[in-house]
Design a protein around this motif. Sequence first.
Motif, PDB file in Angstrom:
ATOM      1  N   UNK A   1       0.847  -1.190   0.000  1.00 59.33           N
ATOM      2  CA  UNK A   1       0.000   0.000   0.000  1.00 59.33           C
ATOM      3  C   UNK A   1       0.884   1.241   0.000  1.00 59.33           C
ATOM      4  N   UNK A   2       0.645   2.161  -0.929  1.00 58.58           N
ATOM      5  CA  UNK A   2       1.467   3.368  -0.965  1.00 58.58           C
ATOM      6  C   UNK A   2       1.137   4.253  -2.147  1.00 58.58           C
ATOM      7  N   UNK A   3       1.826   5.399  -2.257  1.00 55.39           N
ATOM      8  CA  UNK A   3       1.620   6.279  -3.416  1.00 55.39           C
ATOM      9  C   UNK A   3       1.947   5.534  -4.707  1.00 55.39           C
ATOM     10  N   UNK A   4       1.296   5.917  -5.786  1.00 57.18           N
ATOM     11  CA  UNK A   4       1.522   5.262  -7.071  1.00 57.18           C
ATOM     12  C   UNK A   4       2.999   5.316  -7.434  1.00 57.18           C
ATOM     13  N   UNK A   5       3.662   4.161  -7.560  1.00 55.74           N
ATOM     14  CA  UNK A   5       5.092   4.175  -7.853  1.00 55.74           C
ATOM     15  C   UNK A   5       5.360   4.341  -9.341  1.00 55.74           C
ATOM     16  N   UNK A   6       6.532   4.843  -9.707  1.00 51.48           N
ATOM     17  CA  UNK A   6       6.913   4.851 -11.128  1.00 51.48           C
ATOM     18  C   UNK A   6       6.946   3.421 -11.649  1.00 51.48           C
ATOM     19  N   UNK A   7       6.786   3.269 -12.951  1.00 52.90           N
ATOM     20  CA  UNK A   7       6.740   1.939 -13.555  1.00 52.90           C
ATOM     21  C   UNK A   7       7.964   1.090 -13.189  1.00 52.90           C
ATOM     22  N   UNK A   8       9.192   1.632 -13.253  1.00 54.30           N
ATOM     23  CA  UNK A   8      10.349   0.803 -12.873  1.00 54.30           C
ATOM     24  C   UNK A   8      10.271   0.304 -11.437  1.00 54.30           C
ATOM     25  N   UNK A   9       9.771   1.161 -10.537  1.00 57.28           N
ATOM     26  CA  UNK A   9       9.641   0.742  -9.130  1.00 57.28           C
ATOM     27  C   UNK A   9       8.552  -0.314  -8.980  1.00 57.28           C
ATOM     28  N   UNK A  10       7.459  -0.178  -9.707  1.00 54.62           N
ATOM     29  CA  UNK A  10       6.389  -1.178  -9.666  1.00 54.62           C
ATOM     30  C   UNK A  10       6.914  -2.528 -10.127  1.00 54.62           C
ATOM     31  N   UNK A  11       7.681  -2.531 -11.210  1.00 52.29           N
ATOM     32  CA  UNK A  11       8.258  -3.778 -11.717  1.00 52.29           C
ATOM     33  C   UNK A  11       9.203  -4.384 -10.681  1.00 52.29           C
ATOM     34  N   UNK A  12       9.957  -3.519 -10.004  1.00 54.67           N
ATOM     35  CA  UNK A  12      10.890  -3.993  -8.974  1.00 54.67           C
ATOM     36  C   UNK A  12      10.147  -4.672  -7.829  1.00 54.67           C
ATOM     37  N   UNK A  13       9.050  -4.069  -7.380  1.00 46.32           N
ATOM     38  CA  UNK A  13       8.276  -4.644  -6.275  1.00 46.32           C
ATOM     39  C   UNK A  13       7.684  -5.999  -6.663  1.00 46.32           C
ATOM     40  N   UNK A  14       7.129  -6.089  -7.851  1.00 47.42           N
ATOM     41  CA  UNK A  14       6.547  -7.351  -8.308  1.00 47.42           C
ATOM     42  C   UNK A  14       7.639  -8.406  -8.463  1.00 47.42           C
ATOM     43  N   UNK A  15       8.799  -7.986  -8.961  1.00 44.27           N
ATOM     44  CA  UNK A  15       9.909  -8.924  -9.132  1.00 44.27           C
ATOM     45  C   UNK A  15      10.397  -9.454  -7.799  1.00 44.27           C
ATOM     46  N   UNK A  16      10.352  -8.613  -6.765  1.00 42.44           N
ATOM     47  CA  UNK A  16      10.768  -9.046  -5.429  1.00 42.44           C
ATOM     48  C   UNK A  16       9.809 -10.084  -4.849  1.00 42.44           C
TER      49      UNK A  16
END
Length: 260
Positions: free
Chosen positions: A87-102
């Motif tokens: 849950x958090x502010x809308x992340x930039x696309x690279x950060x979103x990909x990083x979170x999903x990859x983790x």
Amino acid sequence: MRQAGRVLVANPSLLERQRIASVLEAVGYEVVQAASLAEATQLLTEAAPRSVRAVLTETEFADGTVDDLIRQIRRDPAWVFTPVVVLGPAPPIPRLIELISLGASTVVNKPFSSQVLLRRLGESLAEAREREARGESPVRNLPDYLRREFRRADLGGFQVALMVVRLPDSVPEHRVPGFVETAARSLRQYDLALRIGTRLVALVLAETGASGGEAVRRRLEALYPTPFSSGVAVYPDDATDPEELIRLARARAESALSAV
């Protein structure tokens, strides 16, 4: 009526935790709260496997970031497939990909409504159930999982039974996931059923001795139409090393099969 299991809400803000908890509790979830990464990690370490159905977490903490929590969850065999909703502010696309990859299951952007939160949580839980229904193992390493259960057993002064089920060669491989699903439904929430080899299924039965393992075997025989063989080994009675416990249970299952 409370739904099975609990949801862990990790957020440094007391007001945020209480707001999210009220939404979840209103629809029947039991909520446990953590104000820091250390507290969340401790709660998961001490919890019975699978007793926490999902983790809802903020992105930033005083003692680290959500990245650290996701890594800790995905490293622990007990929580490998537990949904993690960030849950958090809308992340930039690279950060979103990083979170999903983790290993994050999904990211819910703030501000969010109660309906959106519940829908995304429900979707993440459904996805986790589908993986289990396909026979995908919720752990990658059975010995590591057993070591964790042994530590819990030592703290609580109880036993752990490992049952290995050997399905006959007449059972095609595509039917093995169905047996895993049948077994999982018949067990308690904090027990575990997983596929460990060709026509081989392991059941880890916490707080259970040999007699409890026998009761589980009889229950499975009543539920599953095809005959199977099984072997049970108990910690600490039969062995204190996970690999040895697995070897004993598997040898007993193979011996029972050859005696049929």
